[in-house]
Structures are given as structure tokens and as C-alpha cells.
Design an enzyme around this catalytic site. Structure first.
Site, PDB file in Angstrom:
ATOM      1  CG  HIS A   1       5.988 -12.968  -8.209  1.00 53.06           C
ATOM      2  ND1 HIS A   1       6.962 -12.165  -7.612  1.00 53.06           N
ATOM      3  CD2 HIS A   1       5.353 -13.183  -7.051  1.00 53.06           C
ATOM      4  CE1 HIS A   1       6.798 -12.229  -6.314  1.00 53.06           C
ATOM      5  NE2 HIS A   1       5.775 -13.002  -5.784  1.00 53.06           N
TER       6      HIS A   1
ATOM      7  CG  ASN B   1       4.351 -16.999  -4.681  1.00 52.94           C
ATOM      8  OD1 ASN B   1       4.143 -18.162  -5.154  1.00 52.94           O
ATOM      9  ND2 ASN B   1       5.347 -16.350  -4.399  1.00 52.94           N
TER      10      ASN B   1
ATOM     11  CG  HIS C   1       2.221  -9.745  -4.610  1.00 54.18           C
ATOM     12  ND1 HIS C   1       2.193  -9.845  -3.065  1.00 54.18           N
ATOM     13  CD2 HIS C   1       3.453 -10.484  -4.498  1.00 54.18           C
ATOM     14  CE1 HIS C   1       2.880 -10.789  -2.507  1.00 54.18           C
ATOM     15  NE2 HIS C   1       3.549 -11.133  -3.210  1.00 54.18           N
TER      16      HIS C   1
ATOM     17  CB  CYS D   1      -0.909   0.289   1.371  1.00 47.50           C
ATOM     18  SG  CYS D   1      -2.345  -0.943   1.155  1.00 47.50           S
TER      19      CYS D   1
HETATM   20  P1  5GP Z   1       6.054 -13.147  -2.269  1.00 50.63           P
HETATM   21  O1  5GP Z   1       7.059 -13.831  -1.673  1.00 50.63           O
HETATM   22  O2  5GP Z   1       5.078 -12.315  -1.139  1.00 50.63           O
HETATM   23  O3  5GP Z   1       5.234 -13.721  -3.350  1.00 50.63           O
HETATM   24  O4  5GP Z   1       6.503 -11.819  -3.173  1.00 50.63           O
HETATM   25  C1  5GP Z   1       6.941 -10.666  -2.397  1.00 50.63           C
HETATM   26  C2  5GP Z   1       8.138  -9.979  -3.419  1.00 50.63           C
HETATM   27  O5  5GP Z   1       8.020  -8.623  -3.020  1.00 50.63           O
HETATM   28  C3  5GP Z   1       9.165 -10.293  -3.328  1.00 50.63           C
HETATM   29  O6  5GP Z   1       9.789 -11.020  -4.636  1.00 50.63           O
HETATM   30  C4  5GP Z   1      10.214  -9.567  -2.606  1.00 50.63           C
HETATM   31  O7  5GP Z   1      11.456  -9.336  -3.771  1.00 50.63           O
HETATM   32  C5  5GP Z   1       9.479  -8.178  -3.184  1.00 50.63           C
HETATM   33  N1  5GP Z   1       9.740  -7.023  -2.161  1.00 50.63           N
HETATM   34  C6  5GP Z   1       9.701  -6.967  -0.861  1.00 50.63           C
HETATM   35  N2  5GP Z   1       9.850  -5.980  -0.381  1.00 50.63           N
HETATM   36  C7  5GP Z   1      10.060  -5.152  -1.447  1.00 50.63           C
HETATM   37  C8  5GP Z   1      10.412  -3.607  -1.587  1.00 50.63           C
HETATM   38  O8  5GP Z   1      10.645  -3.017  -0.567  1.00 50.63           O
HETATM   39  N3  5GP Z   1      10.433  -3.236  -2.905  1.00 50.63           N
HETATM   40  C9  5GP Z   1      10.177  -3.945  -3.909  1.00 50.63           C
HETATM   41  N4  5GP Z   1      10.355  -3.094  -5.093  1.00 50.63           N
HETATM   42  N5  5GP Z   1      10.210  -5.336  -3.722  1.00 50.63           N
HETATM   43  C10 5GP Z   1       9.868  -5.782  -2.766  1.00 50.63           C
HETATM   44 ZN    ZN Z   2      -1.809  -3.337   1.074  1.00 45.24          ZN
END
Ligand code: 5GP
Ligand code: ZN
Length: 113
Positions: A101, A86, A99, A7
Site C-alpha cells: 500500500h 500486510n 502487495h 493476478c
Molecule cells: P490487504 O487488506 O490484503 O492488505 O489489502 C488489499 C487491498 O486491496 C485493500 O486495501 C482493498 O481495498 C483492495 N482491493 C480489494 N479488492 C480490490 C479490487 O477489486 N480492486 C481494487 N482496486 N482494490 C481492491
Molecule cells: Zn496473484
């Protein structure tokens, strides 16, 4: 949500490298890219995970995928790409704002690990 990382990123309160933005969707470069092209595509509205999709908010998922198609053209991902969501701990969800990817520019393999 005031304490949600994504957010804050969508609101510009935490800096990110913007890839795409419209009224409903924000996309930015992943901080730890898993492919030469790795965008994180989010609805600006907070939804914790895919588990929280309802008839009231599912239009935002459609908006995300409309954005994905635009990003693919904008970034010339004509060789192909993968969209990954995920959901939950076992799937590796670490940020609890839904989110998607968007991964590209390498052989992504199948099936995924
Ligand atoms: P998840 O593991 O929840 O599917 O994906 C979260 C993603 O957010 C990860 O790929 C991680 O590298 C990315 N991420 C986490 N914190 C940040 C951030 O502060 N900035 C950016 N640009 N990506 C982030
Ligand atoms: Zn949020």
C-alpha cells in the site's frame, strides 16, 4: 494464478485505475482508499505474501520499490508517504498476492494502529 484477484487485475482481466506499469510491476488505485492517495503496488508475478520471498524472487520487491520512487515523483508526493505490507491474517492481509500500500496526502500518524 488463475483464481487470484490481483493476478487478474495485473493482466487487465479485471478493470482497475492504473497509476503505474512496467515489465515487472503494476500499480493501481485502491478500491477502498485509506488516504487521499492510496495505490496498491504489486509484482505482476504471483507471490502469495512476504513470507514467500526468496533469493529467487526478491528482485521483484526491489522492482516494487523502484516503482514506488517513480510513482512518488509522478504523483508529486513530496510531502511524504507510507509504504505498508500486510502479511498474514493478524496483519489484515485479505488478498493473497503480495502487495504494498502506498499512502499519502494526509497526516498518517505514528505509530500505526
Ligand atoms: P490487504 O487488506 O490484503 O492488505 O489489502 C488489499 C487491498 O486491496 C485493500 O486495501 C482493498 O481495498 C483492495 N482491493 C480489494 N479488492 C480490490 C479490487 O477489486 N480492486 C481494487 N482496486 N482494490 C481492491
Ligand atoms: Zn496473484
Amino acid at each position: 494464478m488463475s483464481d487470484c484477484l490481483f493476478c487478474k487485475i495485473a493482466a487487465g482481466e479485471i478493470p482497475s485505475t492504473k497509476i503505474y506499469e512496467d515489465e515487472y510491476v503494476y500499480a493501481f488505485a485502491d478500491i477502498a482508499p485509506q488516504a487521499p492517495f492510496h495505490a496498491v503496488v504489486i509484482p505482476k508475478q504471483h507471490i502469495a505474501s512476504a513470507d514467500e520471498i526468496t533469493a529467487d524472487n526478491s528482485f521483484l520487491v526491489a522492482r516494487v520499490f523502484e516503482a514506488v520512487a517513480k510513482i512518488a515523483k509522478q504523483e508529486n508526493l513530496s510531502d511524504g508517504y507510507r509504504v505498508v505490507n500486510n502479511c498474514g491474517e493478524a496483519a489484515g492481509q485479505t488478498v493473497h498476492h503480495i502487495h504494498f500500500h502506498l499512502l499519502a496526502r494526509r497526516d498518517l500518524g505514528w505509530p500505526p494502529g
